[in-house]
Write a protein that holds these residues in place. Structure first.
Motif, PDB file in Angstrom:
ATOM      1  N   ARG A   1       1.778 -18.990 -23.163  1.00 51.92           N
ATOM      2  CA  ARG A   1       1.632 -17.830 -22.212  1.00 51.92           C
ATOM      3  C   ARG A   1       0.785 -16.319 -23.233  1.00 51.92           C
ATOM      4  NH1 ARG A   1       7.563 -16.287 -20.483  1.00 51.92           N
ATOM      5  NH2 ARG A   1       7.918 -16.749 -22.927  1.00 51.92           N
TER       6      ARG A   1
ATOM      7  N   ALA B   1       9.114 -12.602 -22.555  1.00 48.33           N
ATOM      8  CA  ALA B   1       7.827 -12.669 -22.524  1.00 48.33           C
ATOM      9  C   ALA B   1       7.387 -12.597 -23.887  1.00 48.33           C
ATOM     10  CB  ALA B   1       7.145 -11.602 -21.758  1.00 48.33           C
TER      11      ALA B   1
ATOM     12  N   THR C   1      15.253 -19.228 -15.385  1.00 49.51           N
ATOM     13  CA  THR C   1      15.750 -19.628 -13.827  1.00 49.51           C
ATOM     14  C   THR C   1      15.091 -20.610 -12.861  1.00 49.51           C
ATOM     15  OG1 THR C   1      16.179 -17.085 -14.112  1.00 49.51           O
ATOM     16  CG2 THR C   1      16.286 -17.856 -12.020  1.00 49.51           C
TER      17      THR C   1
ATOM     18  N   GLY D   1      11.165 -20.897 -12.219  1.00 50.12           N
ATOM     19  CA  GLY D   1      10.940 -19.687 -11.497  1.00 50.12           C
ATOM     20  C   GLY D   1      10.541 -18.637 -12.590  1.00 50.12           C
ATOM     21  N   GLU D   2      11.433 -18.487 -13.496  1.00 50.27           N
ATOM     22  CA  GLU D   2      11.182 -17.433 -14.471  1.00 50.27           C
ATOM     23  C   GLU D   2      11.838 -17.697 -15.838  1.00 50.27           C
ATOM     24  OE1 GLU D   2      12.853 -13.542 -13.532  1.00 50.27           O
ATOM     25  OE2 GLU D   2      13.303 -14.221 -11.492  1.00 50.27           O
TER      26      GLU D   2
ATOM     27  N   LEU E   1       6.140 -23.861 -15.609  1.00 49.79           N
ATOM     28  CA  LEU E   1       6.623 -22.405 -15.091  1.00 49.79           C
ATOM     29  C   LEU E   1       5.940 -21.978 -13.789  1.00 49.79           C
ATOM     30  CD1 LEU E   1       8.375 -19.771 -15.332  1.00 49.79           C
ATOM     31  CD2 LEU E   1       6.528 -18.922 -16.645  1.00 49.79           C
ATOM     32  N   GLY E   2       6.455 -21.896 -12.684  1.00 50.13           N
ATOM     33  CA  GLY E   2       5.678 -21.435 -11.658  1.00 50.13           C
ATOM     34  C   GLY E   2       5.161 -22.643 -10.464  1.00 50.13           C
TER      35      GLY E   2
ATOM     36  N   MET F   1      12.378 -15.852 -19.783  1.00 49.09           N
ATOM     37  CA  MET F   1      12.581 -14.644 -20.574  1.00 49.09           C
ATOM     38  C   MET F   1      12.636 -15.110 -21.840  1.00 49.09           C
ATOM     39  SD  MET F   1      14.792 -12.868 -17.744  1.00 49.09           S
ATOM     40  CE  MET F   1      15.417 -14.388 -17.339  1.00 49.09           C
TER      41      MET F   1
ATOM     42  N   ALA G   1      20.300 -17.179 -14.822  1.00 50.47           N
ATOM     43  CA  ALA G   1      19.512 -17.523 -16.150  1.00 50.47           C
ATOM     44  C   ALA G   1      20.206 -18.271 -17.054  1.00 50.47           C
ATOM     45  CB  ALA G   1      18.880 -16.167 -16.529  1.00 50.47           C
TER      46      ALA G   1
END
Length: 132
Positions: free
Chosen positions: A62, A113, A128, A108-109, A94-95, A111, A38
């Motif tokens: 988000r 949140a 990440t 992928g991730e 993201l995603g 942080m 990360a």
């Protein structure tokens, strides 16, 4: 005179090839992190034979952890993708997969949140990336 220039002519492509990857912003510590690590904004991470660098958060809408939302929201990060003979800066969501030069990458991730009523400072983000 031709003998003197011949070695220089042979070295010129080697010197130039060492400069094929020229980042447009500095990498923290001058090195990319290991794949799967990360990283913060401005840090770089290897993904196969490519280096990915998150440059800035373009959008972070988000849904906060402590809230109910009608829409999940999204996170978009401006990411520099650098390989041996090319580089590109793109907005990665993201995603969602992003494909370039027959390679697919995913943010992928991310942080931390979101938390309702709190703003995430840019230095607190960690990202990440993955390859598909």
């Amino acid at each position: 005179m031709i003998r003197t220039l011949a070695p220089l002519a042979l070295l010129t492509p080697l010197i130039a090839s060492g400069c094929a990857i020229v980042p447009d912003t500095p990498m923290v510590g001058g090195e990319a992190q290991a794949q799967g690590t990360a990283v913060a904004l401005g840090e770089s991470v290897w993904q196969g034979d490519t280096i990915l660098t998150p440059l800035s958060v373009v959008e972070d809408s988000r849904c906060p952890q402590n809230a109910r939302c009608v829409h999940a929201g999204r996170l978009i990060v401006s990411t520099r993708i650098t390989a041996t003979h090319w580089k590109q800066t793109v907005p990665m969501t993201l995603g969602e997969p992003y494909t370039v030069m027959n390679r697919t990458y995913v943010l992928g991730e991310a942080m931390p949140a979101q938390v309702a009523g709190q703003t995430i400072p840019p230095g607190a983000y960690r990202f990440t990336y993955a390859a598909r």
